[in-house]
Design a protein around this motif. Structure first.
Motif, PDB file in Angstrom:
ATOM      1  N   ASN A 181       0.852  -1.188   0.000  1.00 20.28           N
ATOM      2  CA  ASN A 181       0.000   0.000   0.000  1.00 20.28           C
ATOM      3  C   ASN A 181       0.888   1.239   0.000  1.00 20.28           C
ATOM      4  O   ASN A 181       1.587   1.511   0.961  1.00 20.28           O
ATOM      5  CB  ASN A 181      -0.912  -0.019   1.230  1.00 20.28           C
ATOM      6  N   GLN A 182       0.877   1.979  -1.071  1.00 22.07           N
ATOM      7  CA  GLN A 182       1.749   3.131  -1.224  1.00 22.07           C
ATOM      8  C   GLN A 182       1.193   4.378  -0.552  1.00 22.07           C
ATOM      9  O   GLN A 182       1.899   5.347  -0.357  1.00 22.07           O
ATOM     10  CB  GLN A 182       1.987   3.412  -2.716  1.00 22.07           C
ATOM     11  N   ASP A 183      -0.085   4.384  -0.204  1.00 21.16           N
ATOM     12  CA  ASP A 183      -0.681   5.571   0.395  1.00 21.16           C
ATOM     13  C   ASP A 183      -0.171   5.808   1.807  1.00 21.16           C
ATOM     14  O   ASP A 183      -0.036   6.942   2.244  1.00 21.16           O
ATOM     15  CB  ASP A 183      -2.205   5.451   0.406  1.00 21.16           C
ATOM     16  N   ASN A 184       0.106   4.769   2.555  1.00 21.34           N
ATOM     17  CA  ASN A 184       0.561   4.929   3.935  1.00 21.34           C
ATOM     18  C   ASN A 184       2.001   5.431   4.006  1.00 21.34           C
ATOM     19  O   ASN A 184       2.401   6.019   4.990  1.00 21.34           O
ATOM     20  CB  ASN A 184       0.452   3.601   4.689  1.00 21.34           C
ATOM     21  N   GLY A 185       2.797   5.206   2.978  1.00 22.22           N
ATOM     22  CA  GLY A 185       4.192   5.607   2.995  1.00 22.22           C
ATOM     23  C   GLY A 185       4.448   6.956   2.384  1.00 22.22           C
ATOM     24  O   GLY A 185       5.582   7.291   2.078  1.00 22.22           O
ATOM     25  N   ALA A 186       3.425   7.759   2.181  1.00 22.19           N
ATOM     26  CA  ALA A 186       3.594   9.040   1.515  1.00 22.19           C
ATOM     27  C   ALA A 186       4.346  10.038   2.395  1.00 22.19           C
ATOM     28  O   ALA A 186       5.060  10.888   1.894  1.00 22.19           O
ATOM     29  CB  ALA A 186       2.240   9.614   1.116  1.00 22.19           C
ATOM     30  N   TYR A 187       4.215   9.924   3.705  1.00 19.71           N
ATOM     31  CA  TYR A 187       4.908  10.830   4.597  1.00 19.71           C
ATOM     32  C   TYR A 187       5.311  10.080   5.857  1.00 19.71           C
ATOM     33  O   TYR A 187       4.792   9.012   6.174  1.00 19.71           O
ATOM     34  CB  TYR A 187       4.048  12.058   4.931  1.00 19.71           C
ATOM     35  N   TRP A 188       6.230  10.657   6.600  1.00 24.98           N
ATOM     36  CA  TRP A 188       6.805  10.015   7.771  1.00 24.98           C
ATOM     37  C   TRP A 188       6.229  10.651   9.024  1.00 24.98           C
ATOM     38  O   TRP A 188       6.139  11.875   9.124  1.00 24.98           O
ATOM     39  CB  TRP A 188       8.318  10.193   7.734  1.00 24.98           C
ATOM     40  N   LYS A 189       5.821   9.809   9.949  1.00 25.81           N
ATOM     41  CA  LYS A 189       5.294  10.304  11.219  1.00 25.81           C
ATOM     42  C   LYS A 189       6.300  10.006  12.316  1.00 25.81           C
ATOM     43  O   LYS A 189       6.972   8.976  12.301  1.00 25.81           O
ATOM     44  CB  LYS A 189       3.974   9.606  11.554  1.00 25.81           C
ATOM     45  N   LEU A 190       6.376  10.900  13.271  1.00 24.54           N
ATOM     46  CA  LEU A 190       7.278  10.693  14.395  1.00 24.54           C
ATOM     47  C   LEU A 190       6.765   9.586  15.304  1.00 24.54           C
ATOM     48  O   LEU A 190       7.531   8.772  15.800  1.00 24.54           O
ATOM     49  CB  LEU A 190       7.437  12.001  15.181  1.00 24.54           C
ATOM     50  N   TYR A 191       5.474   9.533  15.499  1.00 23.35           N
ATOM     51  CA  TYR A 191       4.868   8.484  16.321  1.00 23.35           C
ATOM     52  C   TYR A 191       3.575   8.059  15.652  1.00 23.35           C
ATOM     53  O   TYR A 191       2.604   8.802  15.622  1.00 23.35           O
ATOM     54  CB  TYR A 191       4.608   8.986  17.742  1.00 23.35           C
ATOM     55  N   ASP A 192       3.578   6.863  15.086  1.00 27.73           N
ATOM     56  CA  ASP A 192       2.433   6.355  14.346  1.00 27.73           C
ATOM     57  C   ASP A 192       1.731   5.292  15.178  1.00 27.73           C
ATOM     58  O   ASP A 192       2.238   4.195  15.380  1.00 27.73           O
ATOM     59  CB  ASP A 192       2.899   5.767  13.018  1.00 27.73           C
ATOM     60  N   LYS A 193       0.551   5.602  15.688  1.00 27.51           N
ATOM     61  CA  LYS A 193      -0.188   4.677  16.546  1.00 27.51           C
ATOM     62  C   LYS A 193      -0.767   3.503  15.772  1.00 27.51           C
ATOM     63  O   LYS A 193      -1.062   2.466  16.348  1.00 27.51           O
ATOM     64  CB  LYS A 193      -1.314   5.407  17.277  1.00 27.51           C
ATOM     65  N   THR A 194      -0.912   3.642  14.459  1.00 27.17           N
ATOM     66  CA  THR A 194      -1.478   2.555  13.670  1.00 27.17           C
ATOM     67  C   THR A 194      -0.478   1.434  13.414  1.00 27.17           C
ATOM     68  O   THR A 194      -0.872   0.331  13.079  1.00 27.17           O
ATOM     69  CB  THR A 194      -2.000   3.086  12.325  1.00 27.17           C
ATOM     70  N   ASN A 195       0.815   1.705  13.571  1.00 26.93           N
ATOM     71  CA  ASN A 195       1.845   0.685  13.363  1.00 26.93           C
ATOM     72  C   ASN A 195       1.976  -0.151  14.633  1.00 26.93           C
ATOM     73  O   ASN A 195       2.221   0.377  15.714  1.00 26.93           O
ATOM     74  CB  ASN A 195       3.170   1.351  13.016  1.00 26.93           C
ATOM     75  N   ILE A 196       1.850  -1.468  14.508  1.00 29.04           N
ATOM     76  CA  ILE A 196       1.902  -2.327  15.698  1.00 29.04           C
ATOM     77  C   ILE A 196       3.318  -2.468  16.242  1.00 29.04           C
ATOM     78  O   ILE A 196       3.508  -2.816  17.402  1.00 29.04           O
ATOM     79  CB  ILE A 196       1.316  -3.720  15.392  1.00 29.04           C
ATOM     80  N   HIS A 197       4.318  -2.190  15.431  1.00 29.53           N
ATOM     81  CA  HIS A 197       5.711  -2.314  15.857  1.00 29.53           C
ATOM     82  C   HIS A 197       6.274  -1.003  16.414  1.00 29.53           C
ATOM     83  O   HIS A 197       7.458  -0.944  16.758  1.00 29.53           O
ATOM     84  CB  HIS A 197       6.585  -2.793  14.698  1.00 29.53           C
ATOM     85  N   GLU A 198       5.476   0.020  16.498  1.00 33.88           N
ATOM     86  CA  GLU A 198       5.936   1.323  16.988  1.00 33.88           C
ATOM     87  C   GLU A 198       6.100   1.280  18.504  1.00 33.88           C
ATOM     88  O   GLU A 198       5.183   0.898  19.229  1.00 33.88           O
ATOM     89  CB  GLU A 198       4.926   2.404  16.606  1.00 33.88           C
ATOM     90  N   ASP A 199       7.290   1.644  18.980  1.00 35.91           N
ATOM     91  CA  ASP A 199       7.525   1.651  20.426  1.00 35.91           C
ATOM     92  C   ASP A 199       7.765   3.055  20.967  1.00 35.91           C
ATOM     93  O   ASP A 199       7.974   3.227  22.157  1.00 35.91           O
ATOM     94  CB  ASP A 199       8.690   0.738  20.778  1.00 35.91           C
ATOM     95  N   GLY A 200       7.753   4.070  20.129  1.00 33.96           N
ATOM     96  CA  GLY A 200       7.873   5.448  20.582  1.00 33.96           C
ATOM     97  C   GLY A 200       9.296   5.897  20.844  1.00 33.96           C
ATOM     98  O   GLY A 200       9.498   6.952  21.447  1.00 33.96           O
ATOM     99  N   ASP A 201      10.302   5.137  20.402  1.00 36.60           N
ATOM    100  CA  ASP A 201      11.676   5.520  20.684  1.00 36.60           C
ATOM    101  C   ASP A 201      12.094   6.776  19.928  1.00 36.60           C
ATOM    102  O   ASP A 201      12.878   7.580  20.435  1.00 36.60           O
ATOM    103  CB  ASP A 201      12.624   4.370  20.385  1.00 36.60           C
ATOM    104  N   GLN A 202      11.563   6.983  18.733  1.00 39.79           N
ATOM    105  CA  GLN A 202      11.908   8.198  17.985  1.00 39.79           C
ATOM    106  C   GLN A 202      11.322   9.427  18.664  1.00 39.79           C
ATOM    107  O   GLN A 202      11.988  10.467  18.745  1.00 39.79           O
ATOM    108  CB  GLN A 202      11.397   8.091  16.553  1.00 39.79           C
ATOM    109  N   LEU A 203      10.112   9.307  19.161  1.00 37.30           N
ATOM    110  CA  LEU A 203       9.488  10.423  19.875  1.00 37.30           C
ATOM    111  C   LEU A 203      10.272  10.745  21.144  1.00 37.30           C
ATOM    112  O   LEU A 203      10.492  11.913  21.469  1.00 37.30           O
ATOM    113  CB  LEU A 203       8.032  10.093  20.210  1.00 37.30           C
ATOM    114  N   LYS A 204      10.717   9.713  21.862  1.00 36.76           N
ATOM    115  CA  LYS A 204      11.507   9.925  23.076  1.00 36.76           C
ATOM    116  C   LYS A 204      12.845  10.592  22.758  1.00 36.76           C
ATOM    117  O   LYS A 204      13.302  11.474  23.501  1.00 36.76           O
ATOM    118  CB  LYS A 204      11.749   8.598  23.779  1.00 36.76           C
ATOM    119  N   ALA A 205      13.481  10.202  21.660  1.00 37.43           N
ATOM    120  CA  ALA A 205      14.758  10.789  21.278  1.00 37.43           C
ATOM    121  C   ALA A 205      14.611  12.271  20.928  1.00 37.43           C
ATOM    122  O   ALA A 205      15.402  13.108  21.376  1.00 37.43           O
ATOM    123  CB  ALA A 205      15.353  10.028  20.097  1.00 37.43           C
TER     124      ALA A 205
END
Length: 86
Positions: free
Chosen positions: A40-64
């Protein structure tokens, strides 16, 4: 032109011709990368700092980013305080 200078020029020219007589290397051809049809190319159009829809997101980028902003803010406050003391 003297014969001694002419000999140096001839020697220098022969060295240059040896440099440019190199052989080309045949590198392997890169294989084509197959693209997935189900991606699905629509979800990769832009980068989010913290994406709640991604199940593998642990928030480390937001913490950094939060930590870097906090450190820069503390340094700014300390710098302002020290400049006011003078």
């Amino acid at each position: 032109m003297s014969s001694e200078v002419r000999q140096y020029i001839i020697k220098d020219a022969s060295k240059k011709s040896e440099i440019f007589s190199a052989q080309l290397l045949k590198l392997p051809i890169k294989k084509k990368i197959l693209k997935s049809r189900t991606a699905n190319q629509d979800n990769g159009a832009y980068w989010k700092l913290y994406d709640k829809t991604n199940i593998h997101e642990d928030g480390d980028q937001l913490k950094a980013v939060t930590g870097i902003c906090l450190v820069l803010g503390v340094f700014s406050v300390i710098g302002l305080y020290s400049s006011l003391l003078n």
